[in-house]
Design a protein around this motif. Sequence first.
Motif, PDB file in Angstrom:
ATOM      1  N   VAL A 213       0.835  -1.203   0.000  1.00  0.00           N
ATOM      2  CA  VAL A 213       0.000   0.000   0.000  1.00  0.00           C
ATOM      3  C   VAL A 213       0.872   1.257   0.000  1.00  0.00           C
ATOM      4  O   VAL A 213       0.563   2.241  -0.685  1.00  0.00           O
ATOM      5  CB  VAL A 213      -0.959  -0.003   1.209  1.00  0.00           C
ATOM      6  N   GLN A 216       1.921   1.941  -3.418  1.00  0.00           N
ATOM      7  CA  GLN A 216       0.836   2.522  -4.208  1.00  0.00           C
ATOM      8  C   GLN A 216       0.652   4.004  -3.892  1.00  0.00           C
ATOM      9  O   GLN A 216       0.365   4.812  -4.788  1.00  0.00           O
ATOM     10  CB  GLN A 216      -0.455   1.744  -3.937  1.00  0.00           C
ATOM     11  N   LYS A 234      -6.172   4.742   0.189  1.00  0.00           N
ATOM     12  CA  LYS A 234      -4.939   4.035   0.529  1.00  0.00           C
ATOM     13  C   LYS A 234      -4.487   4.350   1.951  1.00  0.00           C
ATOM     14  O   LYS A 234      -3.974   3.471   2.665  1.00  0.00           O
ATOM     15  CB  LYS A 234      -3.840   4.391  -0.467  1.00  0.00           C
TER      16      LYS A 234
END
Length: 364
Positions: A213, A216, A234
């Motif tokens: 995450v 990302q 996120k």
Amino acid sequence: MTTRLQLNHWDDWLLPGSPSDSRLLHADVSDQILVCPSHLGQGYFQDIQLRDDLNLVIFDYTLNQDVVIDAPNASDCLEFAFHLASPEAGYSFFCPYFGLKHFGVKTARKRFFKVEVWCKRPVLVTYFQAFMERMRPQTLSIAERIVQSLCRYQNGRSISASAGLLNRILQRTIVAADSNSTFEQLLPNSLYSEAIALKYETRHPITPKMNQVIGQILSCPYQGATRRTYLEHKALKLIALRLEAMVQPRLSAADLHAIDQAASILRTQIFTPPAIETLARQVGTNRLKLNQGFHQVYDTTPFGYLRDCRLWQAQRLLMTSDQSIGKVSAAVGYTCRSKFATAFRQQMGINPKAFQMQVWQWAS
């Protein structure tokens, strides 16, 4: 060379930057960008407001000299920090802020790269409660007593632990009466020695899912409102993963009790701790199970726990007394001053004498 920064706000040492800075992985004109002044180092601070109660912050900087920051901490907010490159690399931290004074060291020639999610009201309440529900009962009891102590310092009265830690947060009573006071100065010695348990409870290794995450977040391909929505999703996912990682140790009640007893013995006997075999016998277990238990509960060995306890107490003595380095070293169980200095420098990024001198300047 060490530079001391006495600030009204922790980020006053930074300068305004631009969203077009090529060092940023992605940016928007709505982001707040601050940069490290060239005489101290290089790097940036990027604050992305996702909602009124939620911010995403990315740090990436390296200093060319040791910097001591003397500034008040924030209050009435909560931080989930994920360290990617720093002395704490690979760990995530849960950090509530109560407005106490912060006195910390930023070490030269070390990259500080981390992602933080900051929560304010009302989402602060949700995640504070979720964290408490996952705390071990023994550690939660220590947290309650710390809050009682801080509230007593502020109001001059005791607060029933049965009222609950969350209620104290909600009623905004946990605010230091003197913003020039530090955690080390406010807590009584017996409670301060127990407070190290919170250090372990609030720290957890970054898991592969968290890393995914974080990747990302750092590689977000969107702009504008879509970017903000994506990053909000996120950030909340990252918090959820951090809370999910707080699983209770897979130990029997008896084994967990033995580890708690052993930790208590090490905290109270830092000057003359028992040998590992003796410690194991005292708490009714064996050396192997003791070592394995400490790894599961504290992510360290009994010796590593003892070292942390010693340095935890040494930091307090250096901040609250005028004892010599030799006396502080002996008081926390080191028979060799040079070994103490090495351990302190590894932990704090600065040698104990330099740390003490900075504290004296700050207190004067």
